[in-house]
Design a protein around this motif. Sequence first.
Motif, PDB file in Angstrom:
ATOM      1  N   TYR A  24       2.042   7.580  -0.132  1.00  0.00           N
ATOM      2  CA  TYR A  24       1.512   6.276  -0.971  1.00  0.00           C
ATOM      3  C   TYR A  24       0.155   5.969  -0.614  1.00  0.00           C
ATOM      4  O   TYR A  24      -0.458   5.911  -1.911  1.00  0.00           O
ATOM      5  CB  TYR A  24       2.462   5.142  -0.551  1.00  0.00           C
ATOM      6  CG  TYR A  24       2.281   3.937  -1.158  1.00  0.00           C
ATOM      7  CD1 TYR A  24       2.441   3.768  -2.440  1.00  0.00           C
ATOM      8  CD2 TYR A  24       1.416   2.942  -0.505  1.00  0.00           C
ATOM      9  CE1 TYR A  24       2.298   2.365  -3.247  1.00  0.00           C
ATOM     10  CE2 TYR A  24       1.097   1.649  -1.371  1.00  0.00           C
ATOM     11  CZ  TYR A  24       1.433   1.478  -2.461  1.00  0.00           C
ATOM     12  OH  TYR A  24       1.220   0.428  -3.149  1.00  0.00           O
ATOM     13  N   ASP A  25      -0.230   6.070   0.147  1.00  0.00           N
ATOM     14  CA  ASP A  25      -1.679   5.703   0.831  1.00  0.00           C
ATOM     15  C   ASP A  25      -2.521   6.604   0.661  1.00  0.00           C
ATOM     16  O   ASP A  25      -3.480   6.531   1.786  1.00  0.00           O
ATOM     17  CB  ASP A  25      -1.641   4.577   1.647  1.00  0.00           C
ATOM     18  CG  ASP A  25      -1.146   5.278   3.281  1.00  0.00           C
ATOM     19  OD1 ASP A  25      -0.847   6.442   2.991  1.00  0.00           O
ATOM     20  OD2 ASP A  25      -1.490   4.573   4.273  1.00  0.00           O
ATOM     21  N   SER A  53      -4.602   5.970  -4.394  1.00  0.00           N
ATOM     22  CA  SER A  53      -3.497   6.898  -4.543  1.00  0.00           C
ATOM     23  C   SER A  53      -3.451   7.935  -5.659  1.00  0.00           C
ATOM     24  O   SER A  53      -4.654   7.918  -6.335  1.00  0.00           O
ATOM     25  CB  SER A  53      -2.160   6.467  -4.292  1.00  0.00           C
ATOM     26  OG  SER A  53      -1.090   7.498  -4.082  1.00  0.00           O
ATOM     27  N   ASN A 105      -0.899   9.305  -9.144  1.00  0.00           N
ATOM     28  CA  ASN A 105       0.455   9.399  -9.930  1.00  0.00           C
ATOM     29  C   ASN A 105       1.096  10.669  -9.972  1.00  0.00           C
ATOM     30  O   ASN A 105       0.110  11.756  -9.654  1.00  0.00           O
ATOM     31  CB  ASN A 105       0.484   8.513 -11.211  1.00  0.00           C
ATOM     32  CG  ASN A 105      -0.599   9.136 -12.344  1.00  0.00           C
ATOM     33  OD1 ASN A 105      -0.929  10.236 -11.998  1.00  0.00           O
ATOM     34  ND2 ASN A 105      -1.089   8.087 -12.966  1.00  0.00           N
ATOM     35  N   LYS A 156      -3.496   0.674  -6.761  1.00  0.00           N
ATOM     36  CA  LYS A 156      -2.149   0.199  -6.601  1.00  0.00           C
ATOM     37  C   LYS A 156      -2.215  -1.087  -5.751  1.00  0.00           C
ATOM     38  O   LYS A 156      -3.111  -1.322  -4.794  1.00  0.00           O
ATOM     39  CB  LYS A 156      -1.354   1.294  -5.906  1.00  0.00           C
ATOM     40  CG  LYS A 156      -1.007   2.330  -6.562  1.00  0.00           C
ATOM     41  CD  LYS A 156       0.014   3.409  -6.130  1.00  0.00           C
ATOM     42  CE  LYS A 156       0.439   4.813  -6.691  1.00  0.00           C
ATOM     43  NZ  LYS A 156       1.569   5.539  -6.367  1.00  0.00           N
ATOM     44  N   ALA A 196       0.446  -3.368  -3.830  1.00  0.00           N
ATOM     45  CA  ALA A 196       2.049  -3.177  -3.336  1.00  0.00           C
ATOM     46  C   ALA A 196       2.648  -4.594  -3.094  1.00  0.00           C
ATOM     47  O   ALA A 196       2.844  -5.257  -2.118  1.00  0.00           O
ATOM     48  CB  ALA A 196       2.193  -2.618  -1.874  1.00  0.00           C
ATOM     49  N   ARG A 245      10.660   8.016  -4.587  1.00  0.00           N
ATOM     50  CA  ARG A 245       8.964   8.019  -4.495  1.00  0.00           C
ATOM     51  C   ARG A 245       8.416   7.119  -3.569  1.00  0.00           C
ATOM     52  O   ARG A 245       8.915   6.116  -3.307  1.00  0.00           O
ATOM     53  CB  ARG A 245       8.414   7.758  -6.193  1.00  0.00           C
ATOM     54  CG  ARG A 245       8.820   9.010  -6.990  1.00  0.00           C
ATOM     55  CD  ARG A 245       8.202   8.794  -8.347  1.00  0.00           C
ATOM     56  NE  ARG A 245       8.584   9.666  -9.619  1.00  0.00           N
ATOM     57  CZ  ARG A 245       7.970  10.875  -9.649  1.00  0.00           C
ATOM     58  NH1 ARG A 245       6.982  11.313  -8.547  1.00  0.00           N
ATOM     59  NH2 ARG A 245       8.509  11.645 -10.341  1.00  0.00           N
ATOM     60  N   PRO A 246       7.273   7.391  -3.143  1.00  0.00           N
ATOM     61  CA  PRO A 246       6.507   6.391  -2.318  1.00  0.00           C
ATOM     62  C   PRO A 246       6.284   5.264  -3.139  1.00  0.00           C
ATOM     63  O   PRO A 246       5.983   5.363  -4.483  1.00  0.00           O
ATOM     64  CB  PRO A 246       5.311   7.210  -1.658  1.00  0.00           C
ATOM     65  CG  PRO A 246       5.686   8.528  -1.874  1.00  0.00           C
ATOM     66  CD  PRO A 246       6.703   8.669  -3.099  1.00  0.00           C
ATOM     67  N   GLY A 247       6.320   4.052  -2.427  1.00  0.00           N
ATOM     68  CA  GLY A 247       6.112   2.725  -3.139  1.00  0.00           C
ATOM     69  C   GLY A 247       7.195   2.013  -3.573  1.00  0.00           C
ATOM     70  O   GLY A 247       7.265   1.024  -3.917  1.00  0.00           O
ATOM     71  N   GLU A 298       6.858   4.857   2.442  1.00  0.00           N
ATOM     72  CA  GLU A 298       5.497   5.249   2.593  1.00  0.00           C
ATOM     73  C   GLU A 298       5.279   6.539   2.091  1.00  0.00           C
ATOM     74  O   GLU A 298       4.084   6.973   1.595  1.00  0.00           O
ATOM     75  CB  GLU A 298       5.045   5.121   3.843  1.00  0.00           C
ATOM     76  CG  GLU A 298       3.582   5.180   4.086  1.00  0.00           C
ATOM     77  CD  GLU A 298       2.926   4.940   5.423  1.00  0.00           C
ATOM     78  OE1 GLU A 298       1.886   4.327   5.809  1.00  0.00           O
ATOM     79  OE2 GLU A 298       3.582   5.388   6.593  1.00  0.00           O
ATOM     80  N   SER A 299       6.071   7.704   2.383  1.00  0.00           N
ATOM     81  CA  SER A 299       5.995   8.868   1.849  1.00  0.00           C
ATOM     82  C   SER A 299       7.273   9.561   1.833  1.00  0.00           C
ATOM     83  O   SER A 299       8.468   9.058   2.401  1.00  0.00           O
ATOM     84  CB  SER A 299       5.016   9.929   2.961  1.00  0.00           C
ATOM     85  OG  SER A 299       5.679   9.796   4.423  1.00  0.00           O
ATOM     86  N   TYR A 302       1.822  -3.285   3.729  1.00  0.00           N
ATOM     87  CA  TYR A 302       1.022  -3.157   2.422  1.00  0.00           C
ATOM     88  C   TYR A 302       1.181  -4.214   1.720  1.00  0.00           C
ATOM     89  O   TYR A 302       0.174  -4.295   0.715  1.00  0.00           O
ATOM     90  CB  TYR A 302       1.747  -2.031   1.612  1.00  0.00           C
ATOM     91  CG  TYR A 302       1.346  -0.489   2.238  1.00  0.00           C
ATOM     92  CD1 TYR A 302       0.339   0.203   2.155  1.00  0.00           C
ATOM     93  CD2 TYR A 302       2.630   0.170   3.130  1.00  0.00           C
ATOM     94  CE1 TYR A 302       0.041   1.379   2.641  1.00  0.00           C
ATOM     95  CE2 TYR A 302       2.274   1.473   3.517  1.00  0.00           C
ATOM     96  CZ  TYR A 302       0.965   1.952   3.330  1.00  0.00           C
ATOM     97  OH  TYR A 302       0.719   3.239   4.038  1.00  0.00           O
TER      98      TYR A 302
END
Length: 415
Positions: free
Chosen positions: A26-27, A184, A186, A194, A196, A320-322, A343-344, A366
Amino acid sequence: MELTIYTKDGGIIIDKYSNLTVTLVYDSVCSTFSFDIYWDPQDYKMRQVMLPGAYNQCTVKSNNGELLITGVLLSPSFKSGATKFLVNISGYSRTGVFQDCEYMAAMGGSTQSNNKTLFTICDEISRKFGIATKIEGPINDTTTKESEVTLIGGLPITQSDCNASESIMEYLSDISKDSNVVLSHNKYGELTIKVAGRATPIFNFTNGMPGFIYELSFNGEQMHSTITAFEQGGATPSQPVTNPYVLQPQNHLEVAFNSVVGQAIANVYNAGFRPHSVIKSAKENGSIQDTANQALASELKGVSLTISMIGWTLNNKIVRPGQYITVQNPELYLFKPATFFIESVDFSGDAQQETAVLNCVLPECYTDDIEKGNPLTNIFTANNNNNTFETKGLNPDNKNRSKYPTPEFNPNLDL
């Protein structure tokens, strides 16, 4: 899964591969992938695919055709011997190049971008690589309006000096640090700014669900009771911020402990006193209070959860992350539903099976809850006040709560 590699002659679908892994983060602008591929040096198309230094682009799609990542091939690793070997290829998302190249080199020696917006700075540098910049809100967002996301990306950066050795990613991270955004990418390989905010959880995990393995870790060494920030060379501190995961001692517990070990009550060990200080760097545009808030958000990553699962999807969508999930599982010391932020995600698979590992942290790592002063809830305690959870129905008389005996006071105990 479908693996497609794009050469100067167009896309080539690779059907002979194995050990595919993809890690989405994500980050970070750099998500990674690798796979093993059958290499025939007599095949002209494969020579195009495998050409070192070509930096061919590729895409990975799931079995249901959903795009997972758009990336660049970096490092083929050849091997030859009496038996035929597969060739391993690794790469990263298109924006991964931002961690390998310096900002000043890409901008022709320009060292600052004062009073430009964050979006403008990101867009100027990314376009030099043929990459677009997008502003995105949270996935399944329920709180952040699109206008708020756009506003954050449009805030002017007042301090943006850069040194010659800073990578593009380091520079962009520095100038965006106080904007409550994450840089990040896409699935199309575009740079994203992004936000959060809170979002609707995509799945509710409960104890006993088949096909999942859970691991929860608490890093007590990383946690501090309070965090105070200071300016460089300055004496005026920020207001201390409190970490709710460092529990403050309760008098009756301390008395019980000290009566057992024979320690004088005047020398009670203060287990909940774990202070920490941080220094605000000259590049940070925000206040010293922002610095303290960010330090707390960072150390809350000491609470981490991993979930291993078969498949890449939950509710028929790729994880997905996020995204957010909720988990309730007493074996993880989660006696009530707790919300986690993905996060991942580590994906792996071949033509037969897909598996994934979700790496999760607390949402406050976040979101802007700390910045806004919103109360932080300890997911491990009852009523957020140091109380241990009582399992309903097992201890109706509030007695004999444990199979473990209470030690008796030994006046001859030598500490």
